[in-house]
Design a protein around this motif. Structure first.
Motif, PDB file in Angstrom:
ATOM      1  N   ALA A 118      -0.489  -3.447   4.445  1.00 29.91           N
ATOM      2  CA  ALA A 118      -1.444  -2.696   5.256  1.00 29.91           C
ATOM      3  C   ALA A 118      -2.714  -3.494   5.505  1.00 29.91           C
ATOM      4  CB  ALA A 118      -1.799  -1.366   4.583  1.00 29.91           C
ATOM      5  N   CYS A 166       0.844  -1.201   0.000  1.00 31.47           N
ATOM      6  CA  CYS A 166       0.000   0.000   0.000  1.00 31.47           C
ATOM      7  C   CYS A 166       0.880   1.252   0.000  1.00 31.47           C
ATOM      8  CB  CYS A 166      -0.918  -0.020   1.225  1.00 31.47           C
ATOM      9  SG  CYS A 166      -2.310   1.110   1.104  1.00 31.47           S
ATOM     10  N   ARG A 191      -6.309   2.659   6.958  1.00 33.30           N
ATOM     11  CA  ARG A 191      -5.155   1.824   6.662  1.00 33.30           C
ATOM     12  C   ARG A 191      -4.266   1.751   7.896  1.00 33.30           C
ATOM     13  NH1 ARG A 191      -3.848   6.006   2.141  1.00 33.30           N
ATOM     14  NH2 ARG A 191      -4.936   7.145   3.778  1.00 33.30           N
ATOM     15  N   TYR A 201      -0.635   0.535   8.556  1.00 33.41           N
ATOM     16  CA  TYR A 201       0.568   0.068   7.875  1.00 33.41           C
ATOM     17  C   TYR A 201       1.338  -0.876   8.787  1.00 33.41           C
ATOM     18  CZ  TYR A 201      -0.338   3.574   4.322  1.00 33.41           C
ATOM     19  OH  TYR A 201      -0.917   4.312   3.316  1.00 33.41           O
ATOM     20  N   ILE A 226      -6.476  -3.139   5.791  1.00 32.88           N
ATOM     21  CA  ILE A 226      -7.479  -2.201   5.278  1.00 32.88           C
ATOM     22  C   ILE A 226      -8.802  -2.486   5.975  1.00 32.88           C
ATOM     23  CG2 ILE A 226      -8.671  -1.355   3.228  1.00 32.88           C
ATOM     24  CD1 ILE A 226      -5.665  -0.917   3.079  1.00 32.88           C
TER      25      ILE A 226
END
Length: 350
Positions: free
Chosen positions: A175, A160, A192, A194, A177
């Motif tokens: 990531a 991402c 998101r 990470y 989501i």
């Protein structure tokens, strides 16, 4: 593909090996091909990118033998950078090629989805995959959160796009989501988280080492990350709170209770409640940072004839309780705060 896209793909193909070294750095050259795991820059050998034009086709074309996917180097930029809008993909391609950016779009042309818009959120969700067997599932497990892999709101993207808002530098990272939806199930935004590509010293997956490893986009106000809610189904009893991991922790010990995470204190204050809701449990953190959101949502619920009750953690938040005290202890702690009929319905027996 439009003429401008075709031209960009052709120009990228003229520099195919340089493009691969930039965006598919986990691969390597083998003869006239660049070998890598997939267009998201995963380590492996199943994807072949043609580096020079030959009788088999033009440079820059690729095929993934594991999935039968194929495309050109614009697709590589899209997937490896986690981009959604074509304008962003084209801008990144022009940056690589040192080409000037295009002039502003002329009136009357169909605009691309705006960066950070609900359309961009929907496209990124569509580019993502279910969390089963991914780093996202392992990350949640490392937080003590064991959820059904069929939760539609949760997805995973292996590469991402992330931009540092201070330096402007970009990178791609895996990531988690989490889709933000309206009550009718329409995706309006996302969050998101990470993730670190590798394991920490304890063998777990953690957040990426970033100043802000969690970012949201889209229309968030009034909507939420819903877990266990079927759009259109009655929701007589539910729980709501600010943070996704807080609400996912409650969901882990009360798997049949619908919950919603509003992503911030201000958004919690404006969360839309489903028709037919009679009781609302509001998850609070130990600090007072989200007190305004809790008080405002409680007030709105009361005005709608909904009984609002607070759930308070024993430690800093419910994920702290889940990780450090365990699910059985958290369930016992919650049983004293739920109404007896809700404790019998939502908490596991014993």
């Amino acid at each position: 593909m439009s003429g401008s896209a075709s031209e960009l793909a052709r120009r990228l193909g003229e520099h195919a090996e340089a493009v691969c070294r930039e965006y598919l750095s986990n691969g390597h050259r083998s003869g006239n091909y660049w070998m890598v795991g997939d267009a998201r820059n995963t380590t492996g050998r199943s994807m072949h990118v043609r580096l020079k034009t030959s009788t088999k086709g033009p440079a820059g074309k690729w095929v993934d033998e594991a999935t039968s996917e194929f495309g050109d180097l614009l697709d590589v930029i899209r997937e490896s950078c986690g981009l959604v809008d074509f304008r962003d993909i084209a801008d990144e391609a022009r940056r690589f090629l040192s080409m000037p950016l295009p002039p502003p779009q002329l009136p009357g042309r169909q605009p691309a989805a705006k960066r950070g818009s609900p359309d961009a959120a929907r496209r990124l969700c569509a580019m993502s995959q279910p969390i089963a067997g991914t780093l996202a599932e392992r990350y949640l497990a490392s937080r003590g959160i064991l959820l059904s892999t069929h939760e539609r709101a949760l997805r995973f993207h292996p590469g991402c796009y992330y931009r540092d808002l201070v330096t402007g530098e970009t990178q791609t990272l895996p990531a988690l989501i989490a889709a933000v939806t309206s009550l009718d199930g329409q995706i309006t935004g996302l969050q998101r988280t990470y993730l670190s590509p590798g394991l920490d010293p304890s063998g777990k997956v953690g957040k990426a080492q970033l100043a802000d490893p969690r970012r949201s986009l889209g229309d968030l106000l009034g909507n939420g990350i819903w877990l266990g809610h079927q759009p259109g189904a009655p929701v007589p009893v539910m729980a709501a709170g600010e943070g996704f991991e807080t609400m996912a922790s409650l969901k882990a010990v009360m798997p049949v209770l619908p919950v919603a995470a509003a992503t911030s204190a201000n958004h919690l204050a404006g969360l839309r409640l489903p028709p037919g809701c009679r009781r609302l449990y509001i998850a609070a953190d130990a600090d007072a940072a989200g007190r305004h959101g809790i008080e405002r949502l409680s007030q709105r619920a009361g005005e709608a004839g909904i009984l609002a009750l607070a759930l308070r953690p024993q430690l800093g938040d419910f994920n702290d309780d889940l990780r450090h005290l365990g699910p059985a202890h958290l369930a016992t702690w919650l049983s004293d705060q739920l109404l007896p009929e809700d404790a019998r319905l939502f908490l596991p027996a014993g």
